[in-house]
Design a protein around this motif. Sequence first.
Motif, PDB file in Angstrom:
ATOM      1  N   GLU A 131    -102.559  -9.444  12.060  1.00 24.63           N
ATOM      2  CA  GLU A 131    -101.255  -9.225  11.464  1.00 24.63           C
ATOM      3  C   GLU A 131    -100.149  -9.671  12.417  1.00 24.63           C
ATOM      4  OE1 GLU A 131    -100.906  -5.156  10.404  1.00 24.63           O
ATOM      5  OE2 GLU A 131    -102.412  -5.240   8.811  1.00 24.63           O
ATOM      6  N   SER A 132     -98.985  -9.946  11.826  1.00 27.23           N
ATOM      7  CA  SER A 132     -97.845 -10.386  12.637  1.00 27.23           C
ATOM      8  C   SER A 132     -97.483  -9.336  13.680  1.00 27.23           C
ATOM      9  CB  SER A 132     -96.644 -10.669  11.734  1.00 27.23           C
ATOM     10  OG  SER A 132     -96.943 -11.675  10.798  1.00 27.23           O
ATOM     11  N   ARG A 133     -97.552  -8.074  13.290  1.00 22.58           N
ATOM     12  CA  ARG A 133     -97.167  -6.995  14.205  1.00 22.58           C
ATOM     13  C   ARG A 133     -98.035  -6.997  15.456  1.00 22.58           C
ATOM     14  NH1 ARG A 133     -96.691  -0.634  12.417  1.00 22.58           N
ATOM     15  NH2 ARG A 133     -95.927   0.176  14.390  1.00 22.58           N
ATOM     16  N   ALA A 134     -99.334  -7.267  15.270  1.00 22.04           N
ATOM     17  CA  ALA A 134    -100.242  -7.306  16.421  1.00 22.04           C
ATOM     18  C   ALA A 134     -99.915  -8.484  17.334  1.00 22.04           C
ATOM     19  CB  ALA A 134    -101.687  -7.389  15.935  1.00 22.04           C
ATOM     20  N   LEU A 135     -99.536  -9.613  16.746  1.00 24.27           N
ATOM     21  CA  LEU A 135     -99.137 -10.769  17.556  1.00 24.27           C
ATOM     22  C   LEU A 135     -97.932 -10.430  18.420  1.00 24.27           C
ATOM     23  CD1 LEU A 135     -99.403 -13.609  14.882  1.00 24.27           C
ATOM     24  CD2 LEU A 135    -100.922 -13.278  16.827  1.00 24.27           C
ATOM     25  N   PHE A 136     -96.968  -9.733  17.828  1.00 23.02           N
ATOM     26  CA  PHE A 136     -95.757  -9.378  18.561  1.00 23.02           C
ATOM     27  C   PHE A 136     -96.070  -8.367  19.667  1.00 23.02           C
ATOM     28  CE2 PHE A 136     -93.430 -10.130  14.298  1.00 23.02           C
ATOM     29  CZ  PHE A 136     -93.507 -11.497  14.491  1.00 23.02           C
ATOM     30  N   LEU A 137     -96.938  -7.409  19.373  1.00 20.26           N
ATOM     31  CA  LEU A 137     -97.262  -6.381  20.361  1.00 20.26           C
ATOM     32  C   LEU A 137     -97.924  -6.984  21.595  1.00 20.26           C
ATOM     33  CD1 LEU A 137     -98.581  -3.537  18.028  1.00 20.26           C
ATOM     34  CD2 LEU A 137     -96.550  -3.442  19.465  1.00 20.26           C
ATOM     35  N   ARG A 138     -98.779  -7.973  21.392  1.00 22.84           N
ATOM     36  CA  ARG A 138     -99.475  -8.591  22.516  1.00 22.84           C
ATOM     37  C   ARG A 138     -98.654  -9.690  23.167  1.00 22.84           C
ATOM     38  NH1 ARG A 138    -103.776  -9.513  19.014  1.00 22.84           N
ATOM     39  NH2 ARG A 138    -103.522 -11.716  19.520  1.00 22.84           N
ATOM     40  N   ASP A 176     -98.249 -12.675  21.935  1.00 18.77           N
ATOM     41  CA  ASP A 176     -98.811 -13.993  21.633  1.00 18.77           C
ATOM     42  C   ASP A 176     -97.813 -14.871  20.882  1.00 18.77           C
ATOM     43  OD1 ASP A 176    -101.123 -13.178  22.840  1.00 18.77           O
ATOM     44  OD2 ASP A 176    -102.137 -12.648  20.978  1.00 18.77           O
ATOM     45  N   ALA A 177     -96.953 -14.262  20.089  1.00 18.01           N
ATOM     46  CA  ALA A 177     -95.950 -15.001  19.326  1.00 18.01           C
ATOM     47  C   ALA A 177     -94.702 -14.153  19.204  1.00 18.01           C
ATOM     48  CB  ALA A 177     -96.487 -15.372  17.941  1.00 18.01           C
ATOM     49  N   PHE A 222     -95.762 -23.829  19.249  1.00 20.20           N
ATOM     50  CA  PHE A 222     -96.540 -23.318  18.122  1.00 20.20           C
ATOM     51  C   PHE A 222     -97.920 -22.866  18.575  1.00 20.20           C
ATOM     52  CE2 PHE A 222     -93.294 -26.008  16.333  1.00 20.20           C
ATOM     53  CZ  PHE A 222     -92.813 -25.223  15.293  1.00 20.20           C
ATOM     54  N   VAL A 223     -98.300 -21.699  18.100  1.00 21.74           N
ATOM     55  CA  VAL A 223     -99.594 -21.107  18.433  1.00 21.74           C
ATOM     56  C   VAL A 223    -100.313 -20.772  17.131  1.00 21.74           C
ATOM     57  CG1 VAL A 223     -98.758 -20.157  20.615  1.00 21.74           C
ATOM     58  CG2 VAL A 223     -98.599 -18.774  18.555  1.00 21.74           C
ATOM     59  N   ASP A 224    -101.619 -20.602  17.224  1.00 22.51           N
ATOM     60  CA  ASP A 224    -102.429 -20.281  16.049  1.00 22.51           C
ATOM     61  C   ASP A 224    -102.596 -18.774  15.928  1.00 22.51           C
ATOM     62  OD1 ASP A 224    -102.788 -22.980  15.419  1.00 22.51           O
ATOM     63  OD2 ASP A 224    -104.512 -23.142  16.776  1.00 22.51           O
ATOM     64  N   ARG A 225    -102.607 -18.309  14.707  1.00 23.23           N
ATOM     65  CA  ARG A 225    -102.868 -16.886  14.443  1.00 23.23           C
ATOM     66  C   ARG A 225    -104.374 -16.652  14.388  1.00 23.23           C
ATOM     67  NH1 ARG A 225    -100.196 -12.947  10.718  1.00 23.23           N
ATOM     68  NH2 ARG A 225     -98.915 -14.639   9.877  1.00 23.23           N
ATOM     69  N   PRO A 226    -104.892 -15.716  15.177  1.00 25.78           N
ATOM     70  CA  PRO A 226    -106.318 -15.387  15.064  1.00 25.78           C
ATOM     71  C   PRO A 226    -106.646 -14.901  13.663  1.00 25.78           C
ATOM     72  CG  PRO A 226    -105.362 -14.456  17.057  1.00 25.78           C
ATOM     73  CD  PRO A 226    -104.219 -14.960  16.233  1.00 25.78           C
TER      74      PRO A 226
END
Length: 397
Positions: free
Chosen positions: A91-98, A100-101, A83-87
Motif C-alpha cells: 500500500e501507498s501508506r507502507a511506502l511512505f512509512l519506510r 521508499d517513495a 521513479f521507483v517500483d511498488r512491491p
Amino acid sequence: MAALIQTWSLFVKELKVLLRDRQALLLLFVMPAVFIFFLSLALKNVFLEKTGAVLPVVLESSDHGELASRVEGNLRRRAELRFVDRPPGQESRALFLRGDARAVIQIPEAFSDDLKRFIDEEGGKPFGDHRIVWEADPVLDATYRWFIRASIALAVQEAILDAVSETEPDQAPVAAGARDFSVEAPRAPGSRVVPTPLQQTVPGWSLFAMFFIVVPLSNSFIRERQDGTLRRLMTYPVSRGAIVAGKLAPYLLINIVQFALMLMVGLYVVPLFGDLSLQLGAHPWHLPLITLAAALAATGYGALVASLARTIEQAGAFGATSIIVMAVIGGVMVPGFVMPRLMQDLACLSPLYWGLQAYLDVFLREAPLEVIAPRIVALVFFSLVCLVIAARRFRSV
C-alpha cells in the motif's frame, strides 16, 4: 530492598547536584524552547515557498492509450523525480512509512479518451472524470504538493502540444488549467493531519536537547572520578548496578521532562504568535513509549562519552560535536526529504534519525505501533550497546 534504598539515595544525590548546575539546566530546557519558538516561525515561509528536491515517486498507469503513454513518458523524463517500483501488494501508506517513495501517481483507465475529447473540443469544456490521481507522503509540505501537481500538469500540456502539432500544426494552443488533469487522493477517513513546521521542530530539537544530557552527565561522572568519589563509593556495600542506576536515573527523568515541556511549547506557546499549530496525530498515546526509548538512548550515549573521556573538556568538546553531527545527518537541522540521496542513506547511522522518524510517524503518518516498533527497538538497542561499553570501562575506575 536494600539495593532499592541505595539506588534511591544515589538518585537523590545526583539530582541535587544536577539542579545546582544552573548553566546545565538552561542548556537542557531553554535552548530547545528557543529553537522551537524561533525556528518554527522562521521556517513557516520556507515550508510554503521552497522549491522541490529530487523526489522518489511511484508512477503507475492503467491506461495503455497513446496519450496516456505520452504523459507517462513526459513525467519520467523530469529530472526532479526519481521513479521507483511498488512491491507487489504494497500500500501507498507502507511506502511512505519506510521512505521508499514520497508520492504515488496513478493514470486511470480511459484517461486517454478524456484527454482526446478535451483536445477535440479545444479546451472548451472541463476535463472528464478520469483524472490522474496522486497521493503524497503526509510529511511533504504544501510546496512539494504543488510541485507534484505542476509536474503532472506540465506533462499533460506537453502531450497535448505534441498531439496537436502532429495532427493540426496550425491549430491554436489548447487552453487548460493545472488543476484540470489531476486530483489529490483524499486522506484516510478520520485523518486530521496538516503538516506544519512544528511537527519537524518540536521532536527534532527536543531530541537534540535530550542528547545534550551528555554534557552535565559526563561532567558529573568525570568530576567524581577525578576527586575519588567513585572509588569511595566502590568501597561501600553498594552494588555497581545500584551505583550506575542511581547516577543515570535523574538524567533519564530530565530527558522525559524535557520532551514534555517542549511539547507544551509547541502546543500552547508558539500558536500564540502565529497561525501555526501542532497536531499530535491519531495515536498520541505512542509518544510516551518513543520518549522513553529516546531518553534511554540519550542517557546511554552520555554514559558512553563519560566513560571514554579523560577530562571534562574532552567530554564537552566530543559530546557536543558528535551530537551536532548526528543531528545534521539525522534530519533534525535539515528535513530528511530535502537531503540528497547519500545523506538520506547515512541518516540511519544516527539515533536522532530513529527518534525523529518515530515521532513523525505519530504526528504525520498516523502509524500504528507495529510500524513504530522497529524504530523504538533501534533506540533501545543503541542504548544497550552504549551502556555495555560504558560498563566495561566503568570497571576500571
